[in-house]
Design an enzyme around this catalytic site. Structure first.
Site, PDB file in Angstrom:
ATOM      1  N   ARG A   1      29.835  30.837  36.563  1.00  0.00           N
ATOM      2  CA  ARG A   1      29.977  31.085  35.127  1.00  0.00           C
ATOM      3  C   ARG A   1      30.167  29.767  34.403  1.00  0.00           C
ATOM      4  O   ARG A   1      30.797  28.854  34.944  1.00  0.00           O
ATOM      5  CB  ARG A   1      31.240  31.911  34.854  1.00  0.00           C
TER       6      ARG A   1
ATOM      7  N   GLY B   1      37.628  31.458  37.898  1.00  0.00           N
ATOM      8  CA  GLY B   1      38.262  32.725  38.271  1.00  0.00           C
ATOM      9  C   GLY B   1      39.767  32.697  38.036  1.00  0.00           C
ATOM     10  O   GLY B   1      40.311  31.741  37.479  1.00  0.00           O
ATOM     11  N   GLN B   2      40.416  33.759  38.491  1.00  0.00           N
ATOM     12  CA  GLN B   2      41.853  33.902  38.251  1.00  0.00           C
ATOM     13  C   GLN B   2      42.653  32.737  38.846  1.00  0.00           C
ATOM     14  O   GLN B   2      43.524  32.178  38.197  1.00  0.00           O
ATOM     15  CB  GLN B   2      42.334  35.233  38.853  1.00  0.00           C
ATOM     16  N   LEU B   3      42.347  32.373  40.065  1.00  0.00           N
ATOM     17  CA  LEU B   3      43.078  31.280  40.702  1.00  0.00           C
ATOM     18  C   LEU B   3      42.534  29.918  40.300  1.00  0.00           C
ATOM     19  O   LEU B   3      43.277  28.986  40.006  1.00  0.00           O
ATOM     20  CB  LEU B   3      43.001  31.421  42.224  1.00  0.00           C
TER      21      LEU B   3
ATOM     22  N   TYR C   1      35.965  42.872  52.902  1.00  0.00           N
ATOM     23  CA  TYR C   1      36.725  41.717  52.393  1.00  0.00           C
ATOM     24  C   TYR C   1      37.745  41.254  53.435  1.00  0.00           C
ATOM     25  O   TYR C   1      37.831  40.068  53.773  1.00  0.00           O
ATOM     26  CB  TYR C   1      37.416  42.137  51.097  1.00  0.00           C
TER      27      TYR C   1
ATOM     28  N   ASP D   1      26.257  27.626  42.381  1.00  0.00           N
ATOM     29  CA  ASP D   1      26.386  28.784  43.261  1.00  0.00           C
ATOM     30  C   ASP D   1      26.645  28.213  44.651  1.00  0.00           C
ATOM     31  O   ASP D   1      25.802  27.482  45.182  1.00  0.00           O
ATOM     32  CB  ASP D   1      25.053  29.566  43.217  1.00  0.00           C
TER      33      ASP D   1
ATOM     34  N   ILE E   1      47.863  38.927  42.805  1.00  0.00           N
ATOM     35  CA  ILE E   1      48.315  37.865  41.902  1.00  0.00           C
ATOM     36  C   ILE E   1      48.330  38.372  40.456  1.00  0.00           C
ATOM     37  O   ILE E   1      47.321  38.892  39.964  1.00  0.00           O
ATOM     38  CB  ILE E   1      47.378  36.632  41.975  1.00  0.00           C
TER      39      ILE E   1
ATOM     40  N   GLY F   1      34.532  27.528  42.250  1.00  0.00           N
ATOM     41  CA  GLY F   1      35.064  28.785  41.710  1.00  0.00           C
ATOM     42  C   GLY F   1      36.192  28.509  40.730  1.00  0.00           C
ATOM     43  O   GLY F   1      37.255  29.123  40.798  1.00  0.00           O
TER      44      GLY F   1
ATOM     45  N   LYS G   1      37.929  37.824  55.576  1.00  0.00           N
ATOM     46  CA  LYS G   1      39.093  36.923  55.521  1.00  0.00           C
ATOM     47  C   LYS G   1      39.641  36.640  56.925  1.00  0.00           C
ATOM     48  O   LYS G   1      39.977  35.496  57.244  1.00  0.00           O
ATOM     49  CB  LYS G   1      40.179  37.512  54.616  1.00  0.00           C
TER      50      LYS G   1
HETATM   51  N1  SER Z   1      44.039  40.793  45.243  1.00  0.00           N
HETATM   52  C1  SER Z   1      43.104  40.998  46.323  1.00  0.00           C
HETATM   53  C2  SER Z   1      42.392  42.281  46.181  1.00  0.00           C
HETATM   54  O1  SER Z   1      42.977  43.195  45.647  1.00  0.00           O
HETATM   55  C3  SER Z   1      43.822  40.960  47.628  1.00  0.00           C
HETATM   56  O2  SER Z   1      43.681  39.727  48.187  1.00  0.00           O
HETATM   57  O3  SER Z   1      41.306  42.401  46.641  1.00  0.00           O
END
Ligand code: SER
Length: 317
Positions: free
Chosen positions: A40, A15-17, A144, A54, A174, A12, A148
């Site tokens: 991607r 992505g953002q992180l 989600y 994937d 973030i 991944g 987690k």
């Molecule tokens: N930034 C995430 C979200 O909004 C939270 O972990 O889903």
């Protein structure tokens, strides 16, 4: 500057992180030792190897582990909260099956350390909100958050049962400028900067006074690397560490931006994401992360607004 090449795998990486983690790791490690993978396409002629992957493709994932023999693995492929509510089964599959496959392969191949991100979404409507305790009551209502919280318990299980050194952080929202987040409830706090600069106004999807924990990307990446570099005996939490930096409401963020973008106008039209945000904490208690491995954030709201606006005005990629 480390001189020992540690074969490192990012799942991944676009992505953002992941994209920011790649940058940070390439400052420490020789490029050939950082294998980046994503659904991607990544950098074509970049400094480090890249493969389309994937994480749900079991054969391809195994192949990457076998060929690359990573010592450290960062699993950042995930579906976030808002998208997860629209596609609950897909979110569960990606967030859970992806994690379990990576944990299994890591045990089998003797991976040294694994990082997996958790989130403030593990907390729910009846969890303490100010602050959310490290080990308080957790009743997530989003798929989600459920994935987690379950994932955290799986991480602890693999650590106790198989001795796998898997480490995790509960990230807040973030804020970053190079790569946008995707499909989260905290995404407004990034969109607002883009609209402030290109339109001078923004209509947010959370109400003015919805307070949430947030963090600037540099703090998030530094925290991740510090956690991964900490000696194993300092890691007393094998579910996931609360990680705090700042907290603000959309109205407070708008005020702060207005000081730097005169005339900026903010409006509020809460949508389905409001119900998600209402379940989450306003602040987190990160005493354990501070005590165990010395966590200390560097960016507050003002510093974050300044760096976001300056960087978006004059990006340095
Ligand atoms: N930034 C995430 C979200 O909004 C939270 O972990 O889903």
């Amino acid at each position: 500057m480390s001189t020992t090449p540690t074969p490192t795998l990012i799942l991944g990486s676009e992505g953002q992180l992941g994209s920011e983690l790649r940058r940070a790791l390439l400052e420490q490690l020789p490029p050939e030792s950082v294998l980046c993978t994503d659904l991607r396409p990544g950098p074509q002629a970049g400094d480090s190897p890249f493969e389309l992957l994937d994480v749900l493709d079991e054969g391809a994932l195994r192949n990457v582990f076998e060929r690359y023999r990573p010592q450290r693995v960062y699993l950042l492929a995930a579906m976030l909260s808002a998208t997860g509510e629209a596609r609950p089964r897909d979110a569960w599959k990606l967030n859970m099956d992806g994690l379990l496959r990576v944990l299994d392969l890591s045990v089998e191949m003797g991976v040294d350390r694994v990082f997996w991100p958790s989130s403030i979404a593990v907390f729910g409507p009846d969890s303490p909100k100010d602050p959310a305790e490290q080990a308080g009551y957790m009743d997530p209502m989003t798929v989600y958050g459920i994935s987690k919280l379950s994932g955290e318990l799986w991480c602890r299980y693999y650590h106790s049962k198989h001795g796998l050194d898997v480490r995790s952080l509960r990230y807040p929202g973030i804020l970053s400028w190079r790569t946008p987040p995707g499909g989260g409830t905290t995404d407004y706090a990034v969109e607002i900067f883009h609209r402030a600069l290109d339109q001078g106004r923004y209509t947010g999807f959370l109400s003015a006074h919805t307070r949430l924990p947030m963090m600037y990307i540099d703090d998030a990446i530094r925290g991740t690397l510090e956690l991964m570099d900490a000696p194993a005996e300092q890691i007393t939490c094998r579910t996931s560490y609360n990680l705090g930096a700042m907290d603000f409401t959309p109205a407070e963020l708008a005020d702060s931006i207005q000081k730097m973008v005169p005339g900026f106008e903010m409006n509020y039209e809460p949508d389905f994401r409001q119900a998600i945000a209402d379940q989450w904490p306003q602040r987190v208690d990160d005493t354990l992360a501070r005590r165990d491995w010395g966590w200390a954030p560097r960016f507050d709201l003002e510093a974050t607004c300044r760096v976001m606006l300056e960087s978006l005005r004059e990006p340095s990629f």
